[in-house]
Design an enzyme around this catalytic site. Structure first.
Site, PDB file in Angstrom:
ATOM      1  N   THR A 139       0.822  -1.214   0.000  1.00  0.00           N
ATOM      2  CA  THR A 139       0.000   0.000   0.000  1.00  0.00           C
ATOM      3  C   THR A 139       0.855   1.262   0.000  1.00  0.00           C
ATOM      4  O   THR A 139       1.994   1.247   0.493  1.00  0.00           O
ATOM      5  CB  THR A 139      -0.887  -0.009   1.266  1.00  0.00           C
ATOM      6  OG1 THR A 139      -1.495   1.268   1.414  1.00  0.00           O
ATOM      7  CG2 THR A 139      -0.090  -0.279   2.536  1.00  0.00           C
ATOM      8  N   ASP A 140       0.270   2.353  -0.483  1.00  0.00           N
ATOM      9  CA  ASP A 140       0.985   3.640  -0.427  1.00  0.00           C
ATOM     10  C   ASP A 140       1.087   4.169   1.004  1.00  0.00           C
ATOM     11  O   ASP A 140       1.863   5.086   1.277  1.00  0.00           O
ATOM     12  CB  ASP A 140       0.296   4.680  -1.340  1.00  0.00           C
ATOM     13  CG  ASP A 140      -1.151   4.979  -0.990  1.00  0.00           C
ATOM     14  OD1 ASP A 140      -1.701   4.359  -0.050  1.00  0.00           O
ATOM     15  OD2 ASP A 140      -1.760   5.840  -1.668  1.00  0.00           O
ATOM     16  N   GLU A 141       0.297   3.589   1.930  1.00  0.00           N
ATOM     17  CA  GLU A 141       0.289   4.110   3.305  1.00  0.00           C
ATOM     18  C   GLU A 141       1.629   3.905   4.021  1.00  0.00           C
ATOM     19  O   GLU A 141       1.884   4.532   5.043  1.00  0.00           O
ATOM     20  CB  GLU A 141      -0.845   3.480   4.119  1.00  0.00           C
ATOM     21  CG  GLU A 141      -2.197   3.798   3.529  1.00  0.00           C
ATOM     22  CD  GLU A 141      -3.356   3.623   4.493  1.00  0.00           C
ATOM     23  OE1 GLU A 141      -3.122   3.463   5.699  1.00  0.00           O
ATOM     24  OE2 GLU A 141      -4.500   3.648   4.019  1.00  0.00           O
ATOM     25  N   TYR A 164      -2.002  -0.347  11.004  1.00  0.00           N
ATOM     26  CA  TYR A 164      -2.118  -1.049   9.715  1.00  0.00           C
ATOM     27  C   TYR A 164      -0.893  -0.776   8.841  1.00  0.00           C
ATOM     28  O   TYR A 164      -0.244  -1.700   8.335  1.00  0.00           O
ATOM     29  CB  TYR A 164      -3.393  -0.605   8.980  1.00  0.00           C
ATOM     30  CG  TYR A 164      -3.388  -0.949   7.501  1.00  0.00           C
ATOM     31  CD1 TYR A 164      -3.485  -2.273   7.069  1.00  0.00           C
ATOM     32  CD2 TYR A 164      -3.268   0.048   6.526  1.00  0.00           C
ATOM     33  CE1 TYR A 164      -3.462  -2.588   5.711  1.00  0.00           C
ATOM     34  CE2 TYR A 164      -3.247  -0.259   5.170  1.00  0.00           C
ATOM     35  CZ  TYR A 164      -3.342  -1.582   4.772  1.00  0.00           C
ATOM     36  OH  TYR A 164      -3.313  -1.892   3.433  1.00  0.00           O
ATOM     37  N   LYS A 168       2.086  -3.260   7.367  1.00  0.00           N
ATOM     38  CA  LYS A 168       2.376  -3.448   5.941  1.00  0.00           C
ATOM     39  C   LYS A 168       3.830  -3.051   5.641  1.00  0.00           C
ATOM     40  O   LYS A 168       4.512  -3.724   4.862  1.00  0.00           O
ATOM     41  CB  LYS A 168       1.421  -2.616   5.078  1.00  0.00           C
ATOM     42  CG  LYS A 168      -0.022  -3.087   5.061  1.00  0.00           C
ATOM     43  CD  LYS A 168      -0.224  -4.481   4.486  1.00  0.00           C
ATOM     44  CE  LYS A 168      -0.024  -4.564   2.994  1.00  0.00           C
ATOM     45  NZ  LYS A 168      -0.360  -5.910   2.463  1.00  0.00           N
TER      46      LYS A 168
HETATM   47  P1  NAD Z   1      -9.757  -7.242   2.071  1.00  0.00           P
HETATM   48  O1  NAD Z   1      -9.797  -6.946   3.524  1.00  0.00           O
HETATM   49  O2  NAD Z   1     -10.950  -6.960   1.234  1.00  0.00           O
HETATM   50  O3  NAD Z   1      -9.398  -8.780   1.833  1.00  0.00           O
HETATM   51  C1  NAD Z   1      -8.389  -9.429   2.563  1.00  0.00           C
HETATM   52  C2  NAD Z   1      -8.508 -10.920   2.286  1.00  0.00           C
HETATM   53  O4  NAD Z   1      -7.479 -11.586   3.054  1.00  0.00           O
HETATM   54  C3  NAD Z   1      -9.845 -11.531   2.738  1.00  0.00           C
HETATM   55  O5  NAD Z   1     -10.332 -12.424   1.773  1.00  0.00           O
HETATM   56  C4  NAD Z   1      -9.494 -12.257   4.030  1.00  0.00           C
HETATM   57  O6  NAD Z   1     -10.332 -13.376   4.277  1.00  0.00           O
HETATM   58  C5  NAD Z   1      -8.058 -12.682   3.746  1.00  0.00           C
HETATM   59  N1  NAD Z   1      -7.298 -12.880   4.994  1.00  0.00           N
HETATM   60  C6  NAD Z   1      -7.225 -12.051   6.063  1.00  0.00           C
HETATM   61  N2  NAD Z   1      -6.466 -12.605   7.028  1.00  0.00           N
HETATM   62  C7  NAD Z   1      -6.032 -13.801   6.544  1.00  0.00           C
HETATM   63  C8  NAD Z   1      -5.208 -14.834   7.066  1.00  0.00           C
HETATM   64  N3  NAD Z   1      -4.689 -14.739   8.300  1.00  0.00           N
HETATM   65  N4  NAD Z   1      -4.961 -15.926   6.307  1.00  0.00           N
HETATM   66  C9  NAD Z   1      -5.487 -16.018   5.047  1.00  0.00           C
HETATM   67  N5  NAD Z   1      -6.309 -15.092   4.515  1.00  0.00           N
HETATM   68  C10 NAD Z   1      -6.559 -13.979   5.252  1.00  0.00           C
HETATM   69  O7  NAD Z   1      -8.468  -6.469   1.535  1.00  0.00           O
HETATM   70  P2  NAD Z   1      -8.219  -5.730   0.145  1.00  0.00           P
HETATM   71  O8  NAD Z   1      -8.710  -4.351   0.254  1.00  0.00           O
HETATM   72  O9  NAD Z   1      -8.676  -6.601  -0.940  1.00  0.00           O
HETATM   73  O10 NAD Z   1      -6.622  -5.675   0.143  1.00  0.00           O
HETATM   74  C11 NAD Z   1      -5.865  -6.741  -0.394  1.00  0.00           C
HETATM   75  C12 NAD Z   1      -4.386  -6.386  -0.283  1.00  0.00           C
HETATM   76  O11 NAD Z   1      -4.125  -5.188  -0.998  1.00  0.00           O
HETATM   77  C13 NAD Z   1      -3.922  -6.141   1.142  1.00  0.00           C
HETATM   78  O12 NAD Z   1      -2.630  -6.680   1.278  1.00  0.00           O
HETATM   79  C14 NAD Z   1      -3.900  -4.632   1.263  1.00  0.00           C
HETATM   80  O13 NAD Z   1      -2.936  -4.212   2.211  1.00  0.00           O
HETATM   81  C15 NAD Z   1      -3.519  -4.235  -0.135  1.00  0.00           C
HETATM   82  N6  NAD Z   1      -3.982  -2.908  -0.577  1.00  0.00           N
HETATM   83  C16 NAD Z   1      -5.307  -2.557  -0.449  1.00  0.00           C
HETATM   84  C17 NAD Z   1      -5.737  -1.329  -0.947  1.00  0.00           C
HETATM   85  C18 NAD Z   1      -7.176  -0.899  -0.860  1.00  0.00           C
HETATM   86  O14 NAD Z   1      -7.504   0.237  -1.179  1.00  0.00           O
HETATM   87  N7  NAD Z   1      -8.110  -1.767  -0.448  1.00  0.00           N
HETATM   88  C19 NAD Z   1      -4.815  -0.462  -1.547  1.00  0.00           C
HETATM   89  C20 NAD Z   1      -3.470  -0.851  -1.639  1.00  0.00           C
HETATM   90  C21 NAD Z   1      -3.083  -2.083  -1.167  1.00  0.00           C
HETATM   91  O1  DAU Z   2      -4.150   3.994   0.489  1.00  0.00           O
HETATM   92  C1  DAU Z   2      -4.370   2.621   0.398  1.00  0.00           C
HETATM   93  C2  DAU Z   2      -5.208   2.155   1.570  1.00  0.00           C
HETATM   94  O2  DAU Z   2      -6.529   2.634   1.333  1.00  0.00           O
HETATM   95  C3  DAU Z   2      -5.203   0.659   1.740  1.00  0.00           C
HETATM   96  O3  DAU Z   2      -3.907   0.214   2.035  1.00  0.00           O
HETATM   97  C4  DAU Z   2      -6.174   0.236   2.852  1.00  0.00           C
HETATM   98  O4  DAU Z   2      -6.235  -1.178   2.930  1.00  0.00           O
HETATM   99  C5  DAU Z   2      -7.542   0.785   2.534  1.00  0.00           C
HETATM  100  O5  DAU Z   2      -8.428   0.494   3.594  1.00  0.00           O
HETATM  101  C6  DAU Z   2      -7.483   2.289   2.303  1.00  0.00           C
HETATM  102  O6  DAU Z   2      -7.199   2.980   3.547  1.00  0.00           O
HETATM  103  P1  DAU Z   2      -7.949   4.348   3.957  1.00  0.00           P
HETATM  104  O7  DAU Z   2      -7.881   4.496   5.416  1.00  0.00           O
HETATM  105  O8  DAU Z   2      -7.443   5.471   3.124  1.00  0.00           O
HETATM  106  O9  DAU Z   2      -9.452   3.986   3.450  1.00  0.00           O
HETATM  107  P2  DAU Z   2     -10.882   4.255   4.128  1.00  0.00           P
HETATM  108  O10 DAU Z   2     -11.905   3.932   3.096  1.00  0.00           O
HETATM  109  O11 DAU Z   2     -10.998   3.619   5.461  1.00  0.00           O
HETATM  110  O12 DAU Z   2     -10.867   5.836   4.342  1.00  0.00           O
HETATM  111  C7  DAU Z   2     -10.714   6.720   3.237  1.00  0.00           C
HETATM  112  C8  DAU Z   2     -10.742   8.128   3.778  1.00  0.00           C
HETATM  113  O13 DAU Z   2     -12.067   8.423   4.253  1.00  0.00           O
HETATM  114  C9  DAU Z   2      -9.828   8.342   4.975  1.00  0.00           C
HETATM  115  O14 DAU Z   2      -9.294   9.657   4.934  1.00  0.00           O
HETATM  116  C10 DAU Z   2     -10.757   8.219   6.172  1.00  0.00           C
HETATM  117  C11 DAU Z   2     -12.078   8.743   5.649  1.00  0.00           C
HETATM  118  N1  DAU Z   2     -13.292   8.127   6.218  1.00  0.00           N
HETATM  119  C12 DAU Z   2     -13.382   6.757   6.226  1.00  0.00           C
HETATM  120  C13 DAU Z   2     -14.497   6.141   6.733  1.00  0.00           C
HETATM  121  C14 DAU Z   2     -14.601   4.623   6.776  1.00  0.00           C
HETATM  122  C15 DAU Z   2     -14.333   8.924   6.695  1.00  0.00           C
HETATM  123  O15 DAU Z   2     -14.248  10.166   6.655  1.00  0.00           O
HETATM  124  N2  DAU Z   2     -15.446   8.296   7.187  1.00  0.00           N
HETATM  125  C16 DAU Z   2     -15.579   6.943   7.239  1.00  0.00           C
HETATM  126  O16 DAU Z   2     -16.629   6.429   7.728  1.00  0.00           O
END
Ligand code: NAD
Ligand code: DAU
Length: 356
Positions: A139-141, A164, A168
């Site tokens: 992730t970019d975080e 988180y 990562k």
């Molecule tokens: P998600 O939470 O939707 O899915 C995570 C998946 O991992 C689920 O299917 C869950 O069952 C599985 N999982 C969790 N713990 C596990 C364990 N202990 N063993 C096996 N499986 C397990 O997540 P996502 O948003 O699809 O993110 C997927 C990946 O991409 C993550 O590594 C996340 O850090 C990364 N990522 C997410 C975003 C985003 O915006 N969602 C952005 C950049 C990177």
């Molecule tokens: O940047 C990549 C990341 O983006 C991934 O690595 C994470 O897995 C993914 O969850 C996401 O993280 P964020 O914290 O940026 O996403 P989230 O949707 O939780 O929040 C987006 C923005 O909105 C953040 O600034 C917090 C704000 N927010 C979020 C929620 C859930 C609100 O203002 N209200 C809310 O209820």
């Protein structure tokens, strides 16, 4: 006859993972795809109903934090490559209870690295992407918060701020350490915020779509001025495909859409689009906006410089944000059953009965 390449995809029942599994199963019938997933609250096999039963797709329920279980999967499957997405992914949950993030994101990643190292040790060829690859999705975080302008580059120093992102960042360091120390062939990509179908409705965009539909409050943390860089999930999956096949071993690639939005502006846009779709008066849904207490340690701004993956590997996002949002809203509006099942925990009850 050529033996089919076996790719183990972790977290394939989750949001991004299910799009990656679908793309690989459909696009590469010559590969055998093994989806390893624990099926936490965020993982649902329903996300993959359309490919279930395809002969090159296999599901394994396992916990990556369980070292023995991981060893057993590697012994049985003998994967040629790993695409690692399994993680605890929600920042707010990591603030409330960081422990699961340490087990899954750090220990789970190390268990997978060790299993890959042990399986492939006779054939360590760091430059041979065709043979083996451990591809870590991050992730970019990990880069922290861009409070003073600029963009995240692949060379930006790590500065994770939440439990988180710390977990990562730690996993990224372990992946690089296994490359440096044991010559494990690895590649890492760090992506910005994804949105699209099958995202669990705890994240900003699906939560707001769900709440607008049901006329519930739309919680905006702080003043809503935090900025995220949004990418349609299918475009992330397409980037993963490109990096998997063309990326250079040991390299990092940043993925993003050059698409920065303040949270409040996204929520207003969602309200406007949904007022039209739900035949509500203009401005009706915006009344649901509710400013709430800010997230602890809330990062102000993320913005990815995606020039490396664009220019070196030729990847480009395919969708404009407004188009992607429309598709996402339409998907959630026509998948109420999915939404009800994930929010009620119905799938989890079913998986417990089925898998124990
Ligand atoms: P998600 O939470 O939707 O899915 C995570 C998946 O991992 C689920 O299917 C869950 O069952 C599985 N999982 C969790 N713990 C596990 C364990 N202990 N063993 C096996 N499986 C397990 O997540 P996502 O948003 O699809 O993110 C997927 C990946 O991409 C993550 O590594 C996340 O850090 C990364 N990522 C997410 C975003 C985003 O915006 N969602 C952005 C950049 C990177
Ligand atoms: O940047 C990549 C990341 O983006 C991934 O690595 C994470 O897995 C993914 O969850 C996401 O993280 P964020 O914290 O940026 O996403 P989230 O949707 O939780 O929040 C987006 C923005 O909105 C953040 O600034 C917090 C704000 N927010 C979020 C929620 C859930 C609100 O203002 N209200 C809310 O209820």
């Amino acid at each position: 006859m050529e033996v089919a390449k076996k790719i183990l995809i972790t977290g394939g029942a989750g949001f991004i993972g299910s799009h990656v599994v679908r793309l690989f199963v459909n696009k590469y019938p010559q590969y055998q795809i093994f989806n390893l997933d624990k099926l936490t609250y965020a993982g649902n096999l329903e996300n993959l109903m359309d490919i279930e039963g395809q002969s090159n797709y296999h599901f394994i329920r396992a916990d990556i934090a369980d070292e023995q279980a991981v060893k057993q999967v590697f012994a049985e499957v003998q994967p040629d490559a790993v695409i690692h997405l399994a993680a605890e992914s929600h920042v707010d949950r990591s603030i409330k209870d960081p422990t699961a993030f340490i087990y899954t994101n750090i220990i789970g990643t190390v268990n997978l690295l060790n299993a890959a190292k042990d399986l492939w040790k006779a054939e360590h060829r760091p430059d041979d992407l065709d043979k083996h690859l451990f591809y870590h999705i991050s992730t970019d975080e990990v880069y922290g918060s861009l409070d003073n302008g600029g963009f995240f580059l692949e060379t930006t120093p790590y500065d994770p701020q939440s439990p988180y992102s710390a977990s990562k960042a730690s996993s990224d360091h372990f992946v690089r350490a296994w490359h440096n120390t044991y010559k494990l062939p690895v590649v890492i990509s760090n992506c910005s915020n994804n949105y699209g179908p099958y995202q669990f409705p705890e994240k900003l965009i699906p939560l707001c779509i769900h709440n607008i539909t049901h006329e519930k409050p739309l919680p905006i943390y702080g003043k809503g001025e935090n900025i995220r860089d949004w990418l349609y999930v299918v475009d992330h999956a397409r980037a993963i495909d490109v990096i998997y096949h063309q990326g250079k071993t040991g390299e990092t690639y940043n993925i993003g859409g050059f698409n920065e939005w303040k949270n409040i502006d996204i929520v207003r846009l969602l309200c406007q689009i949904m007022d039209k779709k739900l035949n509500r008066a203009a401005g009706e849904s915006e009344k649901l906006i509710t400013f709430v207490k800010d997230r602890a340690g809330h990062d102000l701004r993320y913005a990815i410089d995606a020039n490396k993956v664009m220019h070196e590997l030729g990847w480009q996002p395919s969708l404009q944000f407004e188009e992607g949002l429309e598709k996402t809203i339409d998907w959630y509006l026509s998948n109420e059953v999915w939404l009800n099942n994930v929010t009620s925990g119905n799938y989890q009850k079913y998986y417990e009965e089925q898998y124990g």
